[in-house]
Design an enzyme around this catalytic site. Sequence first.
Site, mmCIF file in Angstrom:
data_model
loop_
_atom_site.group_PDB
_atom_site.id
_atom_site.type_symbol
_atom_site.label_atom_id
_atom_site.label_comp_id
_atom_site.label_asym_id
_atom_site.label_seq_id
_atom_site.Cartn_x
_atom_site.Cartn_y
_atom_site.Cartn_z
ATOM 1 N N GLU A 1 -1.732 -5.459 -20.926
ATOM 2 C CA GLU A 1 -1.609 -4.535 -19.561
ATOM 3 C C GLU A 1 -0.244 -3.460 -20.658
ATOM 4 O OE1 GLU A 1 0.699 -6.011 -16.067
ATOM 5 O OE2 GLU A 1 -0.744 -7.751 -16.336
ATOM 6 N N HIS B 1 -2.969 -4.245 -12.076
ATOM 7 C CA HIS B 1 -4.118 -4.869 -12.002
ATOM 8 C C HIS B 1 -4.008 -5.773 -12.934
ATOM 9 C CE1 HIS B 1 -5.208 -7.661 -8.881
ATOM 10 N NE2 HIS B 1 -6.184 -7.888 -9.352
ATOM 11 N N LEU C 1 0.477 -1.089 0.721
ATOM 12 C CA LEU C 1 -0.124 0.257 0.521
ATOM 13 C C LEU C 1 0.924 1.359 0.142
ATOM 14 C CD1 LEU C 1 -3.038 -0.067 2.463
ATOM 15 C CD2 LEU C 1 -3.472 -0.146 0.335
ATOM 16 N N ASN D 1 -2.008 3.016 -10.880
ATOM 17 C CA ASN D 1 -1.355 1.190 -11.074
ATOM 18 C C ASN D 1 -2.187 0.063 -12.024
ATOM 19 O OD1 ASN D 1 -0.334 -1.293 -9.527
ATOM 20 N ND2 ASN D 1 -2.326 -1.922 -8.767
HETATM 21 C C1 GRF Z 1 2.049 -6.810 -13.343
HETATM 22 O O1 GRF Z 1 1.008 -8.536 -13.391
HETATM 23 C C2 GRF Z 1 0.881 -5.795 -13.046
HETATM 24 O O2 GRF Z 1 -0.433 -6.262 -12.981
HETATM 25 C C3 GRF Z 1 0.508 -6.253 -11.505
HETATM 26 O O3 GRF Z 1 2.279 -6.561 -10.796
HETATM 27 C C4 GRF Z 1 3.409 -6.940 -12.280
HETATM 28 C C5 GRF Z 1 3.836 -6.338 -12.455
HETATM 29 O O4 GRF Z 1 4.597 -7.177 -14.116
HETATM 30 N N1 GRF Z 1 0.757 -5.038 -10.603
HETATM 31 P P1 GRF Z 1 5.829 -7.022 -14.509
HETATM 32 O O5 GRF Z 1 7.017 -6.492 -13.266
HETATM 33 O O6 GRF Z 1 5.398 -5.073 -15.170
HETATM 34 O O7 GRF Z 1 6.464 -7.330 -15.555
#
Ligand code: GRF
Length: 202
Positions: A185, A115, A98, A113
């Site tokens: 992502e 997720h 956090l 962030n």
């Molecule tokens: C990712 O899956 C993100 O969604 C989560 O932590 C992981 C980080 O992966 N919060 P990386 O270090 O960016 O490869």
Amino acid sequence: MRRMANGELPKIGILVGTHGRGSNMRALAQACASGSVPANVGVVVSPSEAAPAWTVAKELGLPTAVVDVSGPDAGERLIEAFRQADCSLVCLAGYMRLLPAEVLRAFPNRVLNIHPALLPKFGGKGMYGMRVHEAVLAAGESESGCTVHLVNERYDEGPIVLQLRCPVLPDDTPETLAARVLELEHRAYPEAVRRVLAGLHP
Ligand code: GRF
């Protein structure tokens, strides 16, 4: 392209965690370098030089800072690192703790962030890494994806900026699902940053 009053591009700070690979940090840095996100990386902050993401940041030639994120002064140290680098937006990328409340007050609505699931499902304390994808499969979901959201004082609960979706396939394992979501992502995070910097959110 929105520039700062002094004509410079805005700077983003990226806070990585001890265990992350740094792949989202890399995606953000590449999007800045290519101009698809009109910003520069001001600093990558890591809790340790031993973090894999730290090594990636160094390879990419990004400005870096190590900040001790434990103890009562952690928030002040983080604020100092991001302010020194003139950052107007902070992106968490694999940072699992956090964030101290004073950091959120110093960057109101300017901490993001990512997720690896479709929040508000499959989020909250302890929901990170492969556990998320295991839970999605155990729940029999037909789709998953990723969520970029503003950070508040609770895990994975701030307002959603952007979600991208993908199917869950019948023969998926947590690993195959994680790989499909990770590709999303790397598209979602730069796009969300672009939207926030353009003033489209919130
Ligand atoms: C990712 O899956 C993100 O969604 C989560 O932590 C992981 C980080 O992966 N919060 P990386 O270090 O960016 O490869």
